[in-house]
Design an enzyme around this catalytic site. Sequence first.
Site, short mmCIF file in Angstrom:
data_model
loop_
_atom_site.label_atom_id
_atom_site.label_comp_id
_atom_site.label_asym_id
_atom_site.label_seq_id
_atom_site.Cartn_x
_atom_site.Cartn_y
_atom_site.Cartn_z
CG ASP A 180 -26.18 33.99 -12.42
OD1 ASP A 180 -25.25 33.35 -13.09
OD2 ASP A 180 -26.40 35.27 -12.36
NE ARG A 181 -24.83 33.98 -17.79
CZ ARG A 181 -24.55 34.70 -18.98
NH1 ARG A 181 -23.85 33.95 -20.03
NH2 ARG A 181 -25.01 36.17 -19.21
CB SER A 196 -21.54 36.83 -14.35
OG SER A 196 -22.46 35.77 -14.82
CG HIS A 197 -20.68 35.24 -18.12
ND1 HIS A 197 -21.94 35.74 -17.53
CD2 HIS A 197 -20.62 35.78 -19.23
CE1 HIS A 197 -22.34 36.71 -18.37
NE2 HIS A 197 -21.52 37.04 -19.20
CG ASP A 218 -22.43 34.39 -11.06
OD1 ASP A 218 -22.45 33.93 -12.11
OD2 ASP A 218 -23.41 35.55 -10.52
CE LYS A 248 -28.33 34.70 -15.01
NZ LYS A 248 -28.61 36.16 -15.67
CG ASP A 291 -22.84 31.79 -14.27
OD1 ASP A 291 -23.22 31.18 -13.49
OD2 ASP A 291 -22.83 32.84 -14.72
C1 G1P Z 1 -26.10 39.05 -20.46
C2 G1P Z 1 -27.45 38.27 -20.76
C3 G1P Z 1 -28.46 38.75 -19.94
C4 G1P Z 1 -28.41 38.23 -18.67
C5 G1P Z 1 -27.08 39.07 -18.20
C6 G1P Z 1 -26.61 38.81 -16.86
O1 G1P Z 1 -26.68 40.33 -20.51
O2 G1P Z 1 -27.67 38.74 -22.39
O3 G1P Z 1 -29.78 37.90 -20.39
O4 G1P Z 1 -29.40 38.58 -17.80
O5 G1P Z 1 -25.85 38.60 -19.04
O6 G1P Z 1 -26.22 37.42 -16.84
P1 G1P Z 1 -25.84 41.35 -21.72
O7 G1P Z 1 -24.39 40.97 -21.81
O8 G1P Z 1 -26.78 40.84 -22.91
O9 G1P Z 1 -26.57 42.66 -21.47
ZN ZN Z 2 -23.53 34.44 -13.70
#
Ligand code: G1P
Ligand code: ZN
Length: 564
Positions: free
Chosen positions: A288-289, A118-119, A286, A385, A284
Site C-alpha cells: 500500500d505504500r 505492512s512495512h 503489503d 492506499k 512496502d
Molecule cells: C503509520 C503512518 C500512517 C499510516 C500507518 C499505516 O502510522 O504514520 O500515516 O496510515 O502507518 O500505514 P503510525 O505508525 O504513525 O501510527
Molecule cells: Zn503497508
Amino acid sequence: MTASAARRVQTTPFEGQKPGTSGLRKRVVVFQQEHYTENFVQAIFTAMPSPGPQDATLVVGGDGRYFVKDAVQTIIRVGAANGIAKFIIGQDGILSTPAASAVIRKRQADGGIILTASHNPGGPENDFGIKYNMRNGGPAPESVTDDIYAATRNITKYSVVDMSEPVDLSVIGTRSFGNFEVEIIDPVEDYVELLAGIFDFDLIRRFREQTPSFSLLFDGLNGVTGPYGRRIFVDELGFADSSLDQCTPLEDFGGSHPDPNLTYAHKLVERVARENISLGAASDGDGDRNMIISNDCFVNPSDSVALIAHYAMECIPYFQRNGVHGLARSMPTSCAIDRVAHAKGLDVFEVPTGWKFFGNLMDAGRLSICGEESFGTGSDHIREKDGIWAIVAWLNIIAHVGQTNPDVSVRSIMQDFYAIYGRNYFTRYDYEEVDSEGASKMIDRLRAFAADTPAANNASGLVGKSFSGYTVAKVDDFEYTDPIDHSVSSRQGLRIIFDDSSRIIFRLSGTGSQGATVRIYIERYDQELLDVDTQVALKPLVDAALHISQLKEFVNREEPTVIT
Ligand code: G1P
Ligand code: ZN
C-alpha cells in the site's frame, strides 16, 4: 477433505488485543500462543457489524510473510464455525492490501481479513498482523475496532470447525466443504484489470517505445508486490525484466525492513544513483505504500499526491471520466495538496493519521485523491492506499508530459510544479522503539501547552514566543469531526503552528509493536526558494522542535532512526 460440525473452545482474554492505526500488530510468537489468534479472529466475527458473519462472504489474504498461511487456516476454521458461507482467498494466501480492497469491492464481499504487519519486518522473530476491512473494501472504522477490542476483553469461548487436513491454498478454483465454500483466486488478476481501466496504458507503452533513454526500476523489497509489479510493468507495459528488483515475495522479506523510504530502501536509492535511473519506485511489504525517486530527485510523498492531483484531470482516464470530487490529506502531511485544491476550486479535507479516515468521504462521493506523508497515496478506486497505483500514476504523468517535453524528468516535473504553487518543505523525524514512559511524558508535557491560547497569554506557554526566528501562533491537539458520520477523534497529534504557517507536529506511532515511536513532522512554505536542500531549509525548525519538546532528555536519543 471434510470439516466437522462447529465446536466451542473455552478461552480467556489476552491483554492488549487492541487494534492500532492499522489492525493488530504483534510479534509472531505472540500470535503463536495457544488461543491467541483464535481469540482475536473470533472477536472480529463477534464484532462484525449487522447482519454479522452468518452466510457472509469473506475475502482473506496477506502479504506473504511468515505465519500468513497458518492464520488463513485459523480464519477458515473459526470463520466457518461462525457462519461464513464463502471464503475468497488469494492463491498461497497472497493478496496485497490494495488488491484485497479491490477484490472485496469487485466481488461484493461482506468484508475481508488482511494478514499483514505492512512495512514491519517479517519472519519467526518479527511481526505479524491481522486487520479487518468492511464491505466497502476499507479498514474498519474506530467504532468497529473498539467493538473488536471490547470482544477480546470479554471472550470466554470461540467456535471452530475441525478440518481433516489444512485447506490447499495453492490450487485455483472453488471447493465446497458442506456448509461453506473456499474459492482460491489469482491474487493479481482483478487488480491488474482495475488499473488497466484507470490509467492510459497505451500512452505509457508508446512513451516507453519512443524514449529508449527512459529507465524504470521497481523494487518490491521482497514483499507482496513483486508478482503485481511483474504483471503490470513487464507483461502489460513492456518494460524489461531488468526493471524489477527483489520481486519474489519472501516470508522474511530477505531479512530486511520492507519499507519504501530513503533509509530502508537504500538498495534502490543506490542503484538509481549508480545506474542513472529515470524513475525508481518501491512499495512496502503489503503493497500500500510507495516511494518515487529518480537520478536527479527524491519526491516527498506530500508533494507526490499534490502532483498527481494537479495532473489527474489532464491525463488520467479514470478522473477524466469520473471527475475529481475533492482532495484530502492526513493532518501531518504537508499542505501542498491544499494549494492544488484551492487553485482548482476543490474541497480539501484534513483528517487524522490513518487511511481509515478517508473512507467515509470517498463513500459519500466527496473525495477522489488523497495521501499521507508516510508514503501513502491513493484514490477512490479502492478504500486503501495503493503503492502500484501511485507508481503507474507517475508513469502516466511522465508519459503525458513527455508528449510535449522530450526532456521530461521527475525533477523537471517537480520544478514545474513548485513554480506554479511554491514549495512546502517537509521532513519527518522518527525515533523508533524508544522508552514508552519517557515518550508519553514528553507528549503529556506538550499537551499541556495546547491549553494555551493567545487570550490566556500564558507566560509559561508557547503562544507568542519565538524559536529560531519563528513565532508561535497556535498550539493544539488535533481533533477531527468526520463530516459524514460526525464521529469525533481527539488527541490526534500536537501541533505547533507558527505565524508564517510553518508547523511542527508531534505524535506517537500507533503501528509499532515494541516500545514507542515518536514522530516529529516539520513543514515550512516558501514561494521563492524552490530548490534548496530540504534539511537545510528546515534546520531552524528542527532545532526548535527538539528544543521545545526536550526530546533528547525525555527519550534519551541523540539522533532519529529515520529521517524522511
Ligand atoms: C503509520 C503512518 C500512517 C499510516 C500507518 C499505516 O502510522 O504514520 O500515516 O496510515 O502507518 O500505514 P503510525 O505508525 O504513525 O501510527
Ligand atoms: Zn503497508
